[in-house]
Each structure stands twice: as C-alpha cells, then as structure tokens.
Design a protein around this motif. Structure first.
Motif, short mmCIF file in Angstrom:
data_model
loop_
_atom_site.label_atom_id
_atom_site.label_comp_id
_atom_site.label_asym_id
_atom_site.label_seq_id
_atom_site.Cartn_x
_atom_site.Cartn_y
_atom_site.Cartn_z
N THR A 32 0.82 -1.21 0.00
CA THR A 32 0.00 0.00 0.00
C THR A 32 0.86 1.26 0.00
N THR A 35 2.69 1.75 -3.48
CA THR A 35 1.87 1.98 -4.66
C THR A 35 0.89 3.13 -4.50
N SER A 36 0.56 3.50 -3.26
CA SER A 36 -0.44 4.55 -3.05
C SER A 36 0.05 5.70 -2.19
N ALA A 40 -1.83 6.59 2.45
CA ALA A 40 -2.60 5.35 2.33
C ALA A 40 -1.92 4.24 3.12
N ARG A 97 -1.20 -1.97 -11.04
CA ARG A 97 -1.14 -0.55 -11.38
C ARG A 97 0.13 -0.26 -12.15
N THR A 102 -3.01 8.37 -9.00
CA THR A 102 -4.40 7.95 -9.07
C THR A 102 -5.11 8.79 -10.10
N ASP A 111 -8.53 6.70 -1.48
CA ASP A 111 -7.47 5.72 -1.40
C ASP A 111 -7.18 5.37 0.06
#
Length: 210
Positions: A32, A35-36, A40, A97, A102, A111
């Motif tokens: 998490t 990637t975010s 997040a 992804r 995003t 998110d």
C-alpha cells in the motif's frame, strides 16, 4: 518492582518478535505504501491495528472462545478470510497498477479509506488472530487480576508495537520513492504482493484450529 511489570515486559518482548516477523500485515503495508503513498500506507496500518484491537476486545470478553470451541464458526470465518485474500491477490496479478498516481476523478482520501478497509478486513477475516489472542495472551495474565482489564492492556501493547513497526516500514518507503515509482517496479510489486496474498489465502484455507 511492581508485580505486574515482569509479565508485561515478557509479553511485550514476545509480541515484538511476532510483530517484526514478516507476514500478511507486512506485505499489506509495504504494498500500500509503495503503490499509493505514505498516507494510504498509514491508513492501512491504522486499519490493521483497529482489527487487532477488535480481536483483542473480543478475546477479553470471551467472544473468540466461540472460534476455539466451534468448528463451524471457525470454518466460516476462515473461508471468508481465505476468499477475501484470494480476491485481493488475483486482482493485483490481473490488474496491476502502472504508476503510483491515481486518476484525477478519484479523490486522494478515497485511497486512504480503501487502504484502511483492506487493513481492517484482512485482520477481522483471519480467525487465527482470534485464536492467537485466546491462546497466547492468557499465558501472561498473572493470578488475582481483573482478566478483562489486563487483557485489554496486553491488546493495547500489541497494537502499539504493531503500529510502531508498520509505520516505520511506511517511513522507510519514502527515501525509495523515486525507484518505487517506476511503472515496472509498481507492476512487479503488485503482482508479487498478489502472489503473497494468494499464498496466505491457501495457508489460511488449509489451517486448523489447533
């Protein structure tokens, strides 16, 4: 020395070993965060810790005894968790992804909410966490204490340790942000994490109460 200090310190040491041992929570947090983003990532950590807290509350009030005593209850929760992890893993493998960004139509806080929900459900749908609390914590509860209150104290220690360690992992992803933002790395990270989730799904599905 306070008579309860030794069992508390002993539990903290044992819980710390369990906390830093790589597992599903570690994989969820790192995936998490990388990637975010760190927000997040922290949301996922909070979700994980809330899940631990709920299981701890259930153990303190004896609710998780149902999982230890009932094969049906354990099986239902076990398969729900296994299917949820498999669904997450397959989704990551099939639809990784391509970047850390995003879509503009999706607010950033969505998110964070999704990450929190994933972290929470990952723990709530794992009956082994409940069994862990029911079988592990009583070993550190001294006689002549309020069992509920002491259990909640141990739960708080576990949650604090988990949050501290997982938050540190999130922080460590920040210096690596440029490398981790590469589309190739993001796709490979998603697929690797998806494989890990599927492996944990199989492990959970084949697990027994003992």
């Amino acid at each position: 020395m306070h008579p309860y200090l030794i069992p508390l310190l002993t539990f903290a040491a044992a819980a710390a070993v369990f906390t830093i041992t790589p597992g599903l929570d570690t994989a969820m947090t790192l995936r998490t965060a990388t990637t975010s983003g760190w927000k997040a990532g922290l949301a996922a950590v909070v979700g994980i810790c809330v899940g631990l807290g709920i299981w701890g509350l259930a153990a303190a009030f004896g609710l998780t005894a149902l999982l230890a005593a009932s094969e049906t209850a354990f099986t239902v929760v076990k398969w729900a968790g296994a299917l949820y992890l498999a669904w997450l893993g397959i989704g990551l493998i099939l639809h990784p992804r391509a970047s850390l960004g995003t879509a503009e139509t999706v607010p950033v806080h969505d998110d964070a909410r999704a990450a929190f929900r994933r972290g929470l459900l990952t723990n709530l749908l794992n009956p082994k966490v409940g069994i862990f609390y029911m079988t592990f914590m009583p070993q550190f509860i001294p006689p002549h204490v309020n069992v509920k209150e002491f259990s909640l104290l141990l739960t708080a220690i576990q949650a604090i340790l988990s949050f501290s360690w997982l938050a540190l992992l999130v922080a460590l992803t920040v210096p690596l942000g440029r490398f981790l933002s590469s589309p190739v790395v993001v796709r490979r990270m998603d697929r690797l994490t998806g494989g890990i989730f599927i492996a944990f799904s199989l492990k959970l599905a084949l697990s027994r109460r003992a």
